[in-house]
Enzyme design. Sequence first.
Site, PDB file in Angstrom:
ATOM      1  N   ARG A 229      -6.886  -7.775  -8.291  1.00 37.64           N
ATOM      2  CA  ARG A 229      -5.988  -7.593  -9.711  1.00 37.64           C
ATOM      3  C   ARG A 229      -6.354  -7.927 -10.839  1.00 37.64           C
ATOM      4  NH1 ARG A 229      -6.136  -3.294  -6.897  1.00 37.64           N
ATOM      5  NH2 ARG A 229      -4.411  -2.180  -6.262  1.00 37.64           N
ATOM      6  N   HIS A 277     -13.653  -1.017 -12.340  1.00 39.23           N
ATOM      7  CA  HIS A 277     -11.734  -0.078 -10.947  1.00 39.23           C
ATOM      8  C   HIS A 277     -12.491   0.319  -9.822  1.00 39.23           C
ATOM      9  CE1 HIS A 277      -7.206  -1.129  -9.830  1.00 39.23           C
ATOM     10  NE2 HIS A 277      -8.362  -0.959  -9.072  1.00 39.23           N
TER      11      HIS A 277
HETATM   12  P1  NDP Z   1      -4.314  -7.892   3.028  1.00 42.23           P
HETATM   13  O1  NDP Z   1      -2.847  -7.902   3.160  1.00 42.23           O
HETATM   14  O2  NDP Z   1      -4.911  -7.720   4.425  1.00 42.23           O
HETATM   15  O3  NDP Z   1      -4.961  -9.497   2.903  1.00 42.23           O
HETATM   16  C1  NDP Z   1      -4.032 -10.326   2.032  1.00 42.23           C
HETATM   17  C2  NDP Z   1      -4.535 -11.450   2.336  1.00 42.23           C
HETATM   18  O4  NDP Z   1      -3.658 -12.302   0.722  1.00 42.23           O
HETATM   19  C3  NDP Z   1      -3.677 -11.832   3.035  1.00 42.23           C
HETATM   20  O5  NDP Z   1      -4.949 -12.866   3.929  1.00 42.23           O
HETATM   21  C4  NDP Z   1      -2.671 -12.957   2.392  1.00 42.23           C
HETATM   22  O6  NDP Z   1      -1.866 -13.845   3.667  1.00 42.23           O
HETATM   23  C5  NDP Z   1      -3.333 -13.997   1.577  1.00 42.23           C
HETATM   24  N1  NDP Z   1      -2.494 -14.253   0.242  1.00 42.23           N
HETATM   25  C6  NDP Z   1      -1.147 -13.494  -0.486  1.00 42.23           C
HETATM   26  N2  NDP Z   1      -0.701 -14.128  -1.230  1.00 42.23           N
HETATM   27  C7  NDP Z   1      -0.802 -15.397  -0.801  1.00 42.23           C
HETATM   28  C8  NDP Z   1      -0.593 -16.299  -1.138  1.00 42.23           C
HETATM   29  N3  NDP Z   1       0.631 -16.320  -2.632  1.00 42.23           N
HETATM   30  N4  NDP Z   1      -1.227 -17.727  -1.683  1.00 42.23           N
HETATM   31  C9  NDP Z   1      -1.991 -17.487  -0.225  1.00 42.23           C
HETATM   32  N5  NDP Z   1      -2.989 -16.101   0.123  1.00 42.23           N
HETATM   33  C10 NDP Z   1      -2.388 -15.058  -0.003  1.00 42.23           C
HETATM   34  O7  NDP Z   1      -4.535  -6.927   2.091  1.00 42.23           O
HETATM   35  P2  NDP Z   1      -6.493  -6.463   1.543  1.00 42.23           P
HETATM   36  O8  NDP Z   1      -7.512  -7.398   1.993  1.00 42.23           O
HETATM   37  O9  NDP Z   1      -6.197  -5.054   2.307  1.00 42.23           O
HETATM   38  O10 NDP Z   1      -6.677  -6.354   0.422  1.00 42.23           O
HETATM   39  C11 NDP Z   1      -6.115  -6.787  -0.970  1.00 42.23           C
HETATM   40  C12 NDP Z   1      -6.269  -6.368  -2.178  1.00 42.23           C
HETATM   41  O11 NDP Z   1      -7.595  -5.828  -2.696  1.00 42.23           O
HETATM   42  C13 NDP Z   1      -5.440  -5.236  -2.723  1.00 42.23           C
HETATM   43  O12 NDP Z   1      -4.369  -6.028  -2.367  1.00 42.23           O
HETATM   44  C14 NDP Z   1      -5.550  -5.113  -3.694  1.00 42.23           C
HETATM   45  O13 NDP Z   1      -4.722  -5.171  -4.739  1.00 42.23           O
HETATM   46  C15 NDP Z   1      -6.948  -5.113  -3.634  1.00 42.23           C
HETATM   47  N6  NDP Z   1      -8.135  -3.747  -3.833  1.00 42.23           N
HETATM   48  C16 NDP Z   1      -8.909  -3.848  -5.074  1.00 42.23           C
HETATM   49  C17 NDP Z   1      -9.695  -2.710  -5.042  1.00 42.23           C
HETATM   50  C18 NDP Z   1     -10.655  -2.556  -5.867  1.00 42.23           C
HETATM   51  O14 NDP Z   1     -11.492  -1.334  -6.024  1.00 42.23           O
HETATM   52  N7  NDP Z   1     -10.441  -3.940  -6.812  1.00 42.23           N
HETATM   53  C19 NDP Z   1      -9.845  -1.670  -3.828  1.00 42.23           C
HETATM   54  C20 NDP Z   1      -9.220  -2.197  -2.850  1.00 42.23           C
HETATM   55  C21 NDP Z   1      -8.405  -3.071  -2.445  1.00 42.23           C
HETATM   56  P3  NDP Z   1      -1.592 -13.737   4.002  1.00 42.23           P
HETATM   57  O15 NDP Z   1      -2.975 -13.414   5.578  1.00 42.23           O
HETATM   58  O16 NDP Z   1      -1.449 -15.109   4.989  1.00 42.23           O
HETATM   59  O17 NDP Z   1      -0.837 -12.821   4.615  1.00 42.23           O
HETATM   60  C1  OXD Z   2      -6.270  -0.354  -3.933  1.00 40.51           C
HETATM   61  C2  OXD Z   2      -6.954  -0.146  -5.171  1.00 40.51           C
HETATM   62  O1  OXD Z   2      -6.068  -1.174  -3.661  1.00 40.51           O
HETATM   63  O2  OXD Z   2      -8.109   0.799  -5.341  1.00 40.51           O
HETATM   64  O3  OXD Z   2      -6.779   0.055  -2.789  1.00 40.51           O
HETATM   65  O4  OXD Z   2      -7.419  -1.238  -5.956  1.00 40.51           O
END
Ligand code: NDP
Ligand code: OXD
Length: 314
Positions: A229, A277
């Site tokens: 993000r 994005h």
């Molecule tokens: P998940 O919830 O599966 O994974 C999030 C990861 O981030 C987990 O490993 C979590 O740790 C870690 N995390 C969260 N907070 C912290 C913190 N404070 N410190 C350290 N680690 C942290 O999400 P996804 O993998 O499905 O997606 C990740 C992000 O990708 C989405 O939230 C979105 O913002 C972005 N995204 C962007 C897209 C794009 O097109 N650019 C498309 C899709 C998603 P833990 O495993 O311990 O919970």
């Molecule tokens: C998502 C994105 O969060 O598209 O899936 O950014």
Amino acid sequence: MTLLVALGSGDPDPWVKQFRVLLPDRPIVKLGDNYDPSAVEFSMTWYHPAGSLAHLPNLKAVFSLGAGVDHLFRDPHLPDVAIARVVDPDLTNRMSEYVMLHTLSILRQMRRYRSQQSIKNWSDDDFQPAATDVRVGIMGLGVLGSDAARKLKLMGFNVAGWSRSAKSLDGIQCFSGDAELSDFLARTDILIVLLPLTDETRGIINKKLLKGLARDGRVAAPSLINAGRGHLQIETELLECLDDGTLHEAVLDVFQTEPLPETSRLWAHPRVTITPHNASVSDPIAIANAIAAQIRRVEKGEALLNTVSRKKGY
Ligand code: NDP
Ligand code: OXD
């Protein structure tokens, strides 16, 4: 039982069309249509206008049309119902494609060769490290980060990840929590950010963090790929780090303001790659299918999958 498609950005019609195909017995409406608020039981949302989900007395669940849910928490009137997000192989594979493409492009110095080609310059005087010589670090080892980690490992990269809670992934060095962040950064040549935006992660990609990346690698200087993000990064500090050589290259799919304003210096920076994005887009055909399956589960009395913790913010 009515389903409300509540989009504040993008075209709702492909979603409405797809939900009508998948759930033909239910009325599917979108914001602006004339519908009975008390009939709405589920809402599919993406950046819905604040307040537009309030006053739906029988709402059971809100589905984010993406993996991220930060867009929901912008709404101070978000109803207190279950929230589910997208976890789907289509979305995961698209993100891993993006991550592999740009990691390989950094490894194989494609930015340099594109600019050499533009001036017909045949020069190969820089050492080309192999993937095994390069340490990739992924911030966020969730659904997307762990898939990307496995695929980069298969390509030969030396891969580590950092998450909130401790993890164990075959062949991947796992770091967790604030206490292990500096060790994770110190062994990272290419930093990939796949974190959610929460109160804890906002602004995490700043000058201090970028200065903590490895300086002893076989690449010129560390590089960054952010597909998480935009508000994870502080763009003024990112530019300073690109200008002073702290960072070799940045690939950015997400920005503090989207669309990226024309006035942003990032557009013309010679070592920045910008994508709009779309590292992984939610395809209505694949994702509506996953959400329809969730609705059928709830109707059978089964628990929702992929629910979000309001406390953690993801
Ligand atoms: P998940 O919830 O599966 O994974 C999030 C990861 O981030 C987990 O490993 C979590 O740790 C870690 N995390 C969260 N907070 C912290 C913190 N404070 N410190 C350290 N680690 C942290 O999400 P996804 O993998 O499905 O997606 C990740 C992000 O990708 C989405 O939230 C979105 O913002 C972005 N995204 C962007 C897209 C794009 O097109 N650019 C498309 C899709 C998603 P833990 O495993 O311990 O919970
Ligand atoms: C998502 C994105 O969060 O598209 O899936 O950014």
